[in-house]
Design a protein around this motif. Structure first.
Motif, PDB file in Angstrom:
ATOM      1  N   GLU A  12       0.831  -1.203   0.000  1.00  0.00           N
ATOM      2  CA  GLU A  12       0.000   0.000   0.000  1.00  0.00           C
ATOM      3  C   GLU A  12       0.862   1.247   0.000  1.00  0.00           C
ATOM      4  O   GLU A  12       1.986   1.235   0.492  1.00  0.00           O
ATOM      5  CB  GLU A  12      -0.906   0.029   1.234  1.00  0.00           C
ATOM      6  N   TYR A  13       0.317   2.318  -0.573  1.00  0.00           N
ATOM      7  CA  TYR A  13       0.950   3.633  -0.550  1.00  0.00           C
ATOM      8  C   TYR A  13      -0.127   4.639  -0.185  1.00  0.00           C
ATOM      9  O   TYR A  13      -1.153   4.734  -0.875  1.00  0.00           O
ATOM     10  CB  TYR A  13       1.567   3.956  -1.910  1.00  0.00           C
ATOM     11  N   LYS A  14       0.056   5.325   0.914  1.00  0.00           N
ATOM     12  CA  LYS A  14      -0.894   6.316   1.420  1.00  0.00           C
ATOM     13  C   LYS A  14      -2.312   5.742   1.526  1.00  0.00           C
ATOM     14  O   LYS A  14      -3.295   6.383   1.152  1.00  0.00           O
ATOM     15  CB  LYS A  14      -0.878   7.580   0.569  1.00  0.00           C
ATOM     16  N   GLY A  15      -2.415   4.505   1.989  1.00  0.00           N
ATOM     17  CA  GLY A  15      -3.713   3.892   2.250  1.00  0.00           C
ATOM     18  C   GLY A  15      -4.410   3.244   1.075  1.00  0.00           C
ATOM     19  O   GLY A  15      -5.520   2.753   1.213  1.00  0.00           O
ATOM     20  N   HIS A  16      -3.786   3.231  -0.095  1.00  0.00           N
ATOM     21  CA  HIS A  16      -4.381   2.613  -1.274  1.00  0.00           C
ATOM     22  C   HIS A  16      -3.466   1.493  -1.773  1.00  0.00           C
ATOM     23  O   HIS A  16      -2.247   1.628  -1.748  1.00  0.00           O
ATOM     24  CB  HIS A  16      -4.593   3.641  -2.392  1.00  0.00           C
ATOM     25  N   TYR A  26      -0.842  -0.537 -10.968  1.00  0.00           N
ATOM     26  CA  TYR A  26      -2.188  -0.058 -10.651  1.00  0.00           C
ATOM     27  C   TYR A  26      -2.188   0.451  -9.225  1.00  0.00           C
ATOM     28  O   TYR A  26      -1.679  -0.209  -8.321  1.00  0.00           O
ATOM     29  CB  TYR A  26      -3.224  -1.166 -10.817  1.00  0.00           C
ATOM     30  N   TYR A  27      -2.752   1.626  -9.016  1.00  0.00           N
ATOM     31  CA  TYR A  27      -2.793   2.263  -7.700  1.00  0.00           C
ATOM     32  C   TYR A  27      -4.251   2.558  -7.375  1.00  0.00           C
ATOM     33  O   TYR A  27      -4.907   3.299  -8.095  1.00  0.00           O
ATOM     34  CB  TYR A  27      -1.957   3.542  -7.726  1.00  0.00           C
ATOM     35  N   GLY A  28      -4.765   1.949  -6.327  1.00  0.00           N
ATOM     36  CA  GLY A  28      -6.153   2.119  -5.935  1.00  0.00           C
ATOM     37  C   GLY A  28      -6.887   0.801  -5.986  1.00  0.00           C
ATOM     38  O   GLY A  28      -6.316  -0.237  -6.314  1.00  0.00           O
ATOM     39  N   SER A  29      -8.152   0.848  -5.644  1.00  0.00           N
ATOM     40  CA  SER A  29      -8.976  -0.351  -5.586  1.00  0.00           C
ATOM     41  C   SER A  29     -10.054  -0.319  -6.667  1.00  0.00           C
ATOM     42  O   SER A  29     -10.695   0.717  -6.878  1.00  0.00           O
ATOM     43  CB  SER A  29      -9.641  -0.440  -4.206  1.00  0.00           C
ATOM     44  N   MET A  30     -10.262  -1.448  -7.325  1.00  0.00           N
ATOM     45  CA  MET A  30     -11.290  -1.526  -8.370  1.00  0.00           C
ATOM     46  C   MET A  30     -12.696  -1.358  -7.790  1.00  0.00           C
ATOM     47  O   MET A  30     -13.625  -1.099  -8.527  1.00  0.00           O
ATOM     48  CB  MET A  30     -11.186  -2.846  -9.125  1.00  0.00           C
ATOM     49  N   SER A  31     -12.847  -1.487  -6.490  1.00  0.00           N
ATOM     50  CA  SER A  31     -14.163  -1.285  -5.876  1.00  0.00           C
ATOM     51  C   SER A  31     -14.474   0.203  -5.684  1.00  0.00           C
ATOM     52  O   SER A  31     -15.605   0.561  -5.371  1.00  0.00           O
ATOM     53  CB  SER A  31     -14.245  -2.024  -4.542  1.00  0.00           C
ATOM     54  N   ASP A  32     -13.486   1.075  -5.871  1.00  0.00           N
ATOM     55  CA  ASP A  32     -13.695   2.519  -5.790  1.00  0.00           C
ATOM     56  C   ASP A  32     -14.121   3.060  -7.152  1.00  0.00           C
ATOM     57  O   ASP A  32     -14.063   2.347  -8.152  1.00  0.00           O
ATOM     58  CB  ASP A  32     -12.421   3.228  -5.330  1.00  0.00           C
TER      59      ASP A  32
END
Length: 99
Positions: A12-16, A26-32
């Motif tokens: 994770e980086y800064k909570g993602h 890829y940075y972040g979640s596909m559910s977002d």
């Protein structure tokens, strides 16, 4: 006896979450609602290790009903992975918090 269904921990980086496949990160979640896709376009070797020299950054919507070309909200190119992660963090934070 330990359980074999242990959940795989993600970087994770800064909570993602950060996920990498070959030269794409890829940075972040596909559910977002949005995710960042970074593609390493060019790299150099420094002390025997590959270092990203050019990185394409795209803020994308995750809605599967939108055509792939129309999912791109913003895009840029940066000269290092550090600079790419910096802008990716800002864009993702703003997109997820409606700013």
């Amino acid at each position: 006896m330990p359980s074999s269904t242990k959940k795989k921990e993600l970087l994770e980086y800064k909570g993602h979450p950060l996920m990498r496949k070959e030269n794409i990160i890829y940075y972040g979640s596909m559910s977002d609602s949005h995710i960042i896709m970074m593609q390493i376009l060019d790299s150099d070797e420094v002390k025997g290790m590959p270092v990203a020299k050019r990185v394409s950054v795209q803020l994308q919507q995750t809605d599967p009903n939108i055509r792939i070309r129309d999912r791109i909200v913003k895009k840029t190119e940066k000269g290092s992975l550090w600079a790419a992660m910096d802008i990716a963090s800002i864009w993702l934070g703003r997109a997820l918090h409606g700013k």
